[in-house]
Design a protein around this motif. Structure first.
Motif, short mmCIF file in Angstrom:
data_model
loop_
_atom_site.label_atom_id
_atom_site.label_comp_id
_atom_site.label_asym_id
_atom_site.label_seq_id
_atom_site.Cartn_x
_atom_site.Cartn_y
_atom_site.Cartn_z
N ASP A 1 -23.18 -0.01 -12.72
CA ASP A 1 -24.27 -0.46 -11.85
C ASP A 1 -24.30 -1.99 -11.80
N ILE A 2 -24.19 -2.62 -12.99
CA ILE A 2 -24.25 -4.08 -13.03
C ILE A 2 -23.07 -4.68 -12.25
N LEU A 3 -21.88 -4.08 -12.43
CA LEU A 3 -20.71 -4.60 -11.72
C LEU A 3 -20.89 -4.47 -10.20
N GLU A 4 -21.50 -3.41 -9.76
CA GLU A 4 -21.69 -3.23 -8.32
C GLU A 4 -22.66 -4.26 -7.76
N VAL A 5 -23.72 -4.52 -8.52
CA VAL A 5 -24.69 -5.52 -8.05
C VAL A 5 -24.00 -6.89 -8.02
N GLY A 6 -23.21 -7.19 -9.06
CA GLY A 6 -22.47 -8.45 -9.10
C GLY A 6 -21.55 -8.57 -7.90
N ASP A 7 -20.89 -7.48 -7.56
CA ASP A 7 -19.98 -7.47 -6.41
C ASP A 7 -20.72 -7.80 -5.11
N LYS A 8 -21.91 -7.26 -4.99
CA LYS A 8 -22.71 -7.53 -3.78
C LYS A 8 -23.03 -9.02 -3.67
N ILE A 9 -23.42 -9.62 -4.81
CA ILE A 9 -23.75 -11.05 -4.78
C ILE A 9 -22.52 -11.87 -4.41
N LEU A 10 -21.38 -11.51 -5.03
CA LEU A 10 -20.15 -12.25 -4.74
C LEU A 10 -19.79 -12.17 -3.27
N ARG A 11 -19.96 -11.00 -2.68
CA ARG A 11 -19.63 -10.84 -1.26
C ARG A 11 -20.51 -11.74 -0.39
N HIS A 12 -21.78 -11.87 -0.78
CA HIS A 12 -22.66 -12.75 0.00
C HIS A 12 -22.26 -14.21 -0.18
N LEU A 13 -21.85 -14.56 -1.40
CA LEU A 13 -21.42 -15.95 -1.65
C LEU A 13 -20.16 -16.27 -0.85
N LEU A 14 -19.28 -15.29 -0.74
CA LEU A 14 -18.01 -15.52 -0.05
C LEU A 14 -18.08 -15.23 1.44
N GLY A 15 -19.24 -14.77 1.88
CA GLY A 15 -19.38 -14.41 3.29
C GLY A 15 -18.53 -13.21 3.65
N LYS A 16 -18.31 -12.30 2.67
CA LYS A 16 -17.48 -11.11 2.94
C LYS A 16 -18.32 -9.86 2.73
N GLU A 17 -19.45 -9.82 3.41
CA GLU A 17 -20.32 -8.67 3.27
C GLU A 17 -19.52 -7.42 3.62
N LYS A 18 -19.78 -6.40 2.86
CA LYS A 18 -19.01 -5.19 3.08
C LYS A 18 -19.35 -4.57 4.43
N THR A 19 -18.34 -4.22 5.17
CA THR A 19 -18.63 -3.59 6.46
C THR A 19 -18.93 -2.12 6.23
N ALA A 20 -19.71 -1.53 7.12
CA ALA A 20 -20.07 -0.12 6.98
C ALA A 20 -18.80 0.72 7.07
N PRO A 21 -18.74 1.83 6.34
CA PRO A 21 -17.53 2.64 6.41
C PRO A 21 -17.32 3.19 7.82
N ALA A 22 -16.06 3.48 8.12
CA ALA A 22 -15.74 4.03 9.44
C ALA A 22 -16.51 5.33 9.64
N GLU A 23 -16.73 5.66 10.86
CA GLU A 23 -17.49 6.87 11.18
C GLU A 23 -16.72 8.12 10.72
N MET A 24 -17.39 8.99 10.02
CA MET A 24 -16.74 10.25 9.62
C MET A 24 -16.90 11.24 10.76
N GLU A 25 -15.79 11.72 11.26
CA GLU A 25 -15.92 12.57 12.46
C GLU A 25 -15.70 14.05 12.20
N ARG A 26 -15.07 14.36 11.08
CA ARG A 26 -14.87 15.79 10.80
C ARG A 26 -15.11 16.05 9.32
N GLU A 27 -15.15 17.31 8.97
CA GLU A 27 -15.40 17.69 7.58
C GLU A 27 -14.33 17.05 6.69
N SER A 28 -14.75 16.32 5.66
CA SER A 28 -13.78 15.59 4.84
C SER A 28 -14.21 15.52 3.38
N ILE A 29 -13.24 15.09 2.57
CA ILE A 29 -13.52 14.81 1.16
C ILE A 29 -13.63 13.29 1.03
#
Ligand code: PEP
Ligand code: MG
Length: 576
Positions: free
Chosen positions: A134-162
């Motif tokens: 959990d801590i690493l994920e929060v850290g990752d979010k902050i780093l992305r904002h610092l670097l201007g590399k906000e995570k883009t939303a995942p591609a649209e899931m169009e069919r049943e998948s894993i």
């Protein structure tokens, strides 16, 4: 075609899922070490603060979305993330380090995260290891904002998948169309990880802790998720696929058949009526309780209302939460277990909590409530007030013997008198029970049964405390043995003690949800089983085809086995 490959992880949510992989990719971040001149320190700290603010805003937004899409239980995961964001290790300490070392914010954060990672890796406790992610994920979010590399939303899931991912963030789940997800394959995490909890409540098969499975996947791959055995098969051979398709079909058929049992009682072939109840953690779980044909709630773990927050829930907040459950469950009963905080269930407001060296043997459960009667009384007031709206039973966790049970009951009585004096309506008769989860309580169950209306055996803790095996420590997991003769003897002793006083006895630990043990528990004299709601139908089916007289013979045979291995063998033979 590449040959099939099998990965082994942790079985996090039961079921079989088959489908094409849908990878949730994450761009790796590259962090450079950059020295900054002294006069730029202020600017660098301002940059850090701006990134923290953006992260907070993003997470609050996610929280709202999660609340709408998935309900309160999962939105609470976002609360946990927000709390991490306020932790000094990611705020004040980083600022201090920037000023001291004259280094860029990204590098300082990255170094802090690496240090945290090493510290947590040295701990053997599953729960804390999950918190590291959990801590690493929060850290990752902050780093992305610092670097201007906000995570883009995942591609649209169009069919049943894993869905395959390194880690599944609460926020990722909002972007996914859960009705199309047939399974989860996740690199990190254990049985108590957020993904595991989420998958269980969505009833989607999941395997977690697969280490680096995502590195082996490419789009177009087919995956089989075996959420029973904790296996994932990549590009299965035709023969494997055939076996799994058949098993999945059988599973669907079984589920359809089980649904038909929903409104039938759990009575053995020779007429013993067994009470089948549910374990829940929040009011939102009630829907599942009713959908699976449960006859009541055998364990409401109220502490979840107290976790992941900075302040205590008020009487009104608790009342609203409890009354919602009571009304929906009417005419069935709800057994509310009073606050069981401590052990592996943390809450930041508990005074002195962090200082306990041995929290499982410390100020946990009823011990905490008796030490802080003001907190206890607020909960009891809320519970008693809700008793006016349906059938409420109250149960005290982790009593060591009859003394603390009586002390807790005395406080309950005084709160009841106060409420009645203030003309607040309270039910006339409220059954009060004791959880038997400490050996000293089991050994004196006769004395407790005299005072209590019912006993409920918490086998998770009873096994832990009897065998001296930490229930969340994987190093000693092989010693955690429910079939140990000491456990079986204690269960029988508790059941006999309850029956001698005309009281009923239940089991609400995980042992009750293990089909291996159902007949054995009935044979030992258990009257009620309380389990996660999805287990109710299959348990009911088993009980309806059981002869209690045979179960008693089985219990006798197993009790006279020399060791757990022989006991297992006798159990296996009984099932043939
Ligand atoms: C138990 O100990 O078996 C139990 C049901 O309580 P918990 O798992 O919440 O400690
Ligand atoms: Mg317990």
């Amino acid at each position: 075609m590449e040959p099939e490959k099998i990965f082994t992880g942790v079985a996090a949510s039961p079921g079989i899922g088959i489908g094409p992989v849908f990878p949730l990719e994450k761009e790796e971040l590259v962090i450079y070490r950059r020295s900054i001149p002294k006069e730029d320190v202020k600017k660098e700290i301002a940059r850090l603060r701006a990134a923290l603010q953006k992260t907070t805003k993003e997470m609050k937004h996610d929280r709202g979305e999660m609340l709408r899409a998935l309900g309160k239980t999962h939105a609470r995961l976002a609360d946990a993330y927000l709390m991490i964001l306020e932790d000094p290790i990611l705020t004040k300490d980083i600022e201090r380090e920037i000023a001291k070392e004259l280094l860029n914010a990204e590098f300082v954060i990255q170094s802090a995260l690496e240090k945290i990672s090493h510290t947590f890796d040295a701990l053997s406790d599953d729960y804390f290891r999950e918190r590291k992610n959990d801590i690493l994920e929060v850290g990752d979010k902050i780093l992305r904002h610092l670097l201007g590399k906000e995570k883009t939303a995942p591609a649209e899931m169009e069919r049943e998948s894993i869905v395959a991912a390194h880690n599944l963030l609460p926020s990722d789940t909002i972007a996914l169309k859960t009705r199309l997800i047939r399974g989860f394959a996740i690199d990190v995490g254990g049985k108590t990880s957020h993904t595991a909890l989420l998958a269980q409540s969505l009833e989607i098969p999941a395997v977690v802790g697969l280490k680096d499975i995502t590195a082996h996947l490419k789009s177009g791959d087919t995956l089989i998720i075996d959420g029973y055995k904790g296996k994932v098969i990549l590009n299965p051979a035709a023969e494997t696929l055939k076996i799994y398709l058949k098993e999945k079909e059988a599973q669907v058929r079984k589920t359809r058949e089980l649904v038909k049992l929903k409104d039938l009682p759990a009575t053995t072939e020779d007429g013993k009526r067994v009470e089948l109840a549910s374990n829940i953690e929040t009011s939102e779980d009630v829907r599942s309780v009713l959908a699976h044909g449960s006859e009541g709630i055998g364990l409401f773990r109220t502490e979840y209302l107290f976790m992941n927050r900075e302040s205590l829930p008020t009487e009104e907040e608790q009342f609203e939460h409890y009354v919602k459950v009571v009304k929906q469950m009417k005419p069935h009963a709800t057994i509310f277990r009073t606050l069981d905080i401590g052990g592996d269930k943390l809450s930041p407001f508990i005074e002195g909590f962090a200082r306990e060296e041995n929290p499982f043997l410390g100020l946990r459960a009823i011990r905490f409530s008796l030490k802080y009667p003001d907190i206890f009384k607020v909960q009891l007031r809320a519970l008693l007030r809700s008793s006016h709206y349906g059938k409420v039973r109250i149960m005290f966790p982790m009593v060591s013997g009859v003394q603390d049970f009586l002390l807790a009951k005395e406080i309950l009585e005084s709160v009841k008198t106060e409420l009645m004096k203030a003309d607040k309506p309270v039910a006339n008769k409220i059954e009060v029970g004791a959880m038997i989860e400490v050996p000293s309580a089991a050994l004196t169950a006769d004395l407790i049964a005299k005072e209590a209306d019912f006993l409920s055996i918490g086998t998770n803790d009873l096994i832990q405390y009897t065998l001296a095996v930490d229930r969340v420590n994987e190093n000693v997991a092989s010693l955690y043995e429910p079939m140990h003769l000491s456990i079986l003897r204690l269960i029988k002793m508790v059941a006999d003690a309850a029956h001698a006083r005309g009281k009923w006895v239940g089991v609400c630990g995980e042992m009750a949800a293990n089909l291996e043990f159902t007949q054995l528990l009935l044979g030992l004299g258990v009257d009620e089983l309380s389990v996660v709601p999805s287990f109710i139908p299959i348990l009911k089916k088993l009980i309806r085809s059981t002869q209690l007289s045979e179960s008693k013979k089985l219990a006798d045979a197993i009790m006279s086995a020399a060791d757990p291995a022989e006991a297992q063998e006798r159990l296996r033979k009984f099932k043939l």
